[in-house]
Write a protein that holds these residues in place. Sequence first.
Motif, PDB file in Angstrom:
ATOM      1  N   TYR A 541       0.838  -1.206   0.000  1.00 51.72           N
ATOM      2  CA  TYR A 541       0.000   0.000   0.000  1.00 51.72           C
ATOM      3  C   TYR A 541       0.871   1.254   0.000  1.00 51.72           C
ATOM      4  CZ  TYR A 541      -4.476  -2.386   0.835  1.00 51.72           C
ATOM      5  OH  TYR A 541      -5.610  -3.147   0.709  1.00 51.72           O
ATOM      6  N   ALA A 542       1.951   1.225   0.769  1.00 48.70           N
ATOM      7  CA  ALA A 542       2.823   2.400   0.859  1.00 48.70           C
ATOM      8  C   ALA A 542       3.416   2.742  -0.500  1.00 48.70           C
ATOM      9  CB  ALA A 542       3.924   2.157   1.885  1.00 48.70           C
ATOM     10  N   TYR A 543       3.892   1.734  -1.217  1.00 49.49           N
ATOM     11  CA  TYR A 543       4.491   1.993  -2.531  1.00 49.49           C
ATOM     12  C   TYR A 543       3.444   2.444  -3.558  1.00 49.49           C
ATOM     13  CZ  TYR A 543       9.070   0.363  -1.103  1.00 49.49           C
ATOM     14  OH  TYR A 543      10.285   0.261  -0.477  1.00 49.49           O
ATOM     15  N   ASN A 544       2.193   2.093  -3.302  1.00 50.66           N
ATOM     16  CA  ASN A 544       1.108   2.569  -4.166  1.00 50.66           C
ATOM     17  C   ASN A 544       0.557   3.918  -3.703  1.00 50.66           C
ATOM     18  OD1 ASN A 544       1.135   0.389  -5.921  1.00 50.66           O
ATOM     19  ND2 ASN A 544      -0.292  -0.814  -4.674  1.00 50.66           N
ATOM     20  N   GLU A 661       6.556   8.054  -7.620  1.00 53.50           N
ATOM     21  CA  GLU A 661       5.924   8.920  -6.622  1.00 53.50           C
ATOM     22  C   GLU A 661       6.867  10.039  -6.216  1.00 53.50           C
ATOM     23  OE1 GLU A 661       2.789   8.872  -5.531  1.00 53.50           O
ATOM     24  OE2 GLU A 661       2.410   7.241  -6.951  1.00 53.50           O
ATOM     25  N   THR A 662       8.143   9.704  -6.106  1.00 51.16           N
ATOM     26  CA  THR A 662       9.149  10.714  -5.758  1.00 51.16           C
ATOM     27  C   THR A 662       9.160  11.828  -6.791  1.00 51.16           C
ATOM     28  OG1 THR A 662      10.499   8.953  -4.815  1.00 51.16           O
ATOM     29  CG2 THR A 662      11.590  11.050  -5.229  1.00 51.16           C
ATOM     30  N   GLU A 663       9.178  11.461  -8.052  1.00 49.62           N
ATOM     31  CA  GLU A 663       9.217  12.451  -9.138  1.00 49.62           C
ATOM     32  C   GLU A 663       7.983  13.344  -9.110  1.00 49.62           C
ATOM     33  OE1 GLU A 663      10.185  12.545 -13.932  1.00 49.62           O
ATOM     34  OE2 GLU A 663       9.480  10.683 -13.006  1.00 49.62           O
ATOM     35  N   LYS A 664       6.845  12.776  -8.781  1.00 52.36           N
ATOM     36  CA  LYS A 664       5.604  13.557  -8.717  1.00 52.36           C
ATOM     37  C   LYS A 664       5.722  14.675  -7.675  1.00 52.36           C
ATOM     38  CE  LYS A 664       2.015  11.965  -6.499  1.00 52.36           C
ATOM     39  NZ  LYS A 664       0.852  11.113  -6.118  1.00 52.36           N
TER      40      LYS A 664
END
Length: 741
Positions: A541-544, A661-664
């Motif tokens: 869930y965290a990675y999503n 997610e980091t890039e976002k």
Amino acid sequence: MSSFFRPLFVFFSTVLIGITSYVSICAGGDWDWFESNSSFAPEAYVQDKSYEQLFYSINMFYGEDWYDNAHSNRFKESIIADWKKYLGKKLSEEQLNYYVLSDSSNVELSKISKAILKKENNKLAQKFDLKDAKLKQFFAFMNLAKSLETYSNNVASWNYNTDSLDPMQYMSVGQAKKVEDIYNLSNDPFLKNRYWFLTMKSYFYSQNRNEAITFFNKTQAKVERNELYYRGLSYIAGVLYKNKEYARSNFMYSVVFDNCPKLRTVATYSFHPQENKDFQQALAIANTNSQKAALWALYGYYGDEVEAIQQVYTLDPKNKHLDYLLTRALNIAENKMNTTEWKYAEYGSKAKIANDSLHSKLYQVVTKIANEKKSNSPHIWNIAAGYFEIIKANNAKATHYFSEAKKTIPNTKLAQEQLKLFEIFNTIASVKKIDQAAEIQLLPNLKWLFVFEKENSSDKLRTQFLINWSRNYVSSLYKKQGNEVMAELFLRDADYYLNPVRTEKMITHLNTNKYSDWHTFANSLYNIRIDDIYEFKAIKYAYNNQISQAIAEIQKSSFANVELLGNPFNGNIKDCNDCDHVAFQKTKYTKLSFLQKVKELQEITAKNGDTYIENILLGNAFYNLSYYGNARLFYDNNIINQYNTNYLNDTYKNVLMSNAETEKYYSKALLLAKNDEQKAKAIYLLTKIERNTFYLTPVYIPWEVDYVVFDGFKKLKQYSKTKYYQEVINECGYFRNIVQK
């Protein structure tokens, strides 16, 4: 007959029996990974230690030491026993060991011999009754034997000044002739036998080794066929080999192999026909079936082991070498049939048997010998035949052969357990569907294989392959029946928990309060607990970026309060996990508090205010969650099992190396940046993602294409007057090189 398979190496064939030292190209350890694909231990039924280092191995040598290292000790027990019998109680066993085996006794032996010759009554003479004829003969013999060791222990040394071997020191023929003279004068049968061998040894280390052949030919008819005779015969075989008389040399080595167990390994390693004609000529020299069988037994070590078995059996069905040949043939067959996919090591090794790889001729020969019941050890042939019938899915036939084996099997722990191992294999392989009856049938057998084996079996019993195979086999039956949970319990599937439906099925199963004995046993094989699954779901869930769900799952597990090693909200110029781990941390985050902080930051950014810092922190958080960051401990989970490795497997590689997610968050921070310092930082952090992405592409080829100018670095140059830019120059050599060009 197929071409003779030449050995990987040849020992210097002029073998000094008992003293020569060989150098192995192998080193260290006692583990042979072949054994992990083998189920048959040759020691179970071939208990003659002289064959042990001739058993099959994918290493150059078989056994704990990997090479024949018995040269200085090979004959010590028999030598001491012979002298003890000859001398009676005139010397203690401790004294015999000292004067016969220890180099420290050389000086003392010389003094005693001089005292005997000069009839002196010195202190050494007073220790022994030197008037006793046998005692006097013992000291005279040992003094002479020790004096020859200057030549027999002589090893060519490398001279670094001349870049060549220093010349060997050989005994003069005249000196060797003096030893022969003593032999001729000796009347005592025991001593004459020993002087005969000493003469053989002297001529072998003389300047003309052919004199050894001359002496042997004129005396050998009178020599007892004992250990000393075969040691002498080995010298002759070595001289003949050096003279390129290969057929005669190899024939003599085969005679030694056949008749002297202590020299069996040496004779095998020295046996070396250059081509088939040498072997055929050696066969032509053999006068008896026993001699021919010995040659074929040696052929089987280097060449076609199945052909060797067939030939030896035809010559002599009860030949002592047949059992050793069968062990080699059986282990070689296993090596071709059995495989283990080690890439599944973190989930359970997937072991398979390629039934079609069973050597058809070997199957026919073994079955024939088992059925004819003429061999000296019918149990081993019945066991081998039964083993092969399991491979061919003829389980009833396998049972028959195992029943026959029980009639003559040795009553030793290893022998009994080896048979039981194959009976269990047959029982498991006969099951074609898992139902209640199959569970009752399999449970005690699997318990013995998985549990009893670890605690009580003989050290040599090879169980690992059948453990792996049985787990794979039972799992495959459950898969065919559509029972995903039980299939997973017996053999883990790398993708199992990527499917949410299967995940919930396993949670339901593990949360069951009552289990049958069968299910309890299956659960005991599984290395995943319910806590691991909840933690896995939280990680997923965290990675999503489903943080609320991640918090809910991590709170169900016992891992919620595990502290992360570094501050997961830091975003440094250099990626250095160890540096971050030892750096001062005002706040220590656990897995749970980290997720809670991420949720708090996300709630702030959701209000769409001035959230540059919050977006940078969130970008840092997801960056550190990845393989590149300082919070790898977050994905330290028994299901993922990728924490302590730099080689992520394909199942989780894309997830753990993703910076999406980091890039976002970094991109949003760049849009919200109000000054050049903030823009420079956001651009550089985005460039780290660009770099990581490049390293995952086929374009990246270390030492060929491993240095490119990233777009982010081009953009960063616009902010050369910022403080952050200077920090990057100082810390990032990659960027510094770009700027300096």
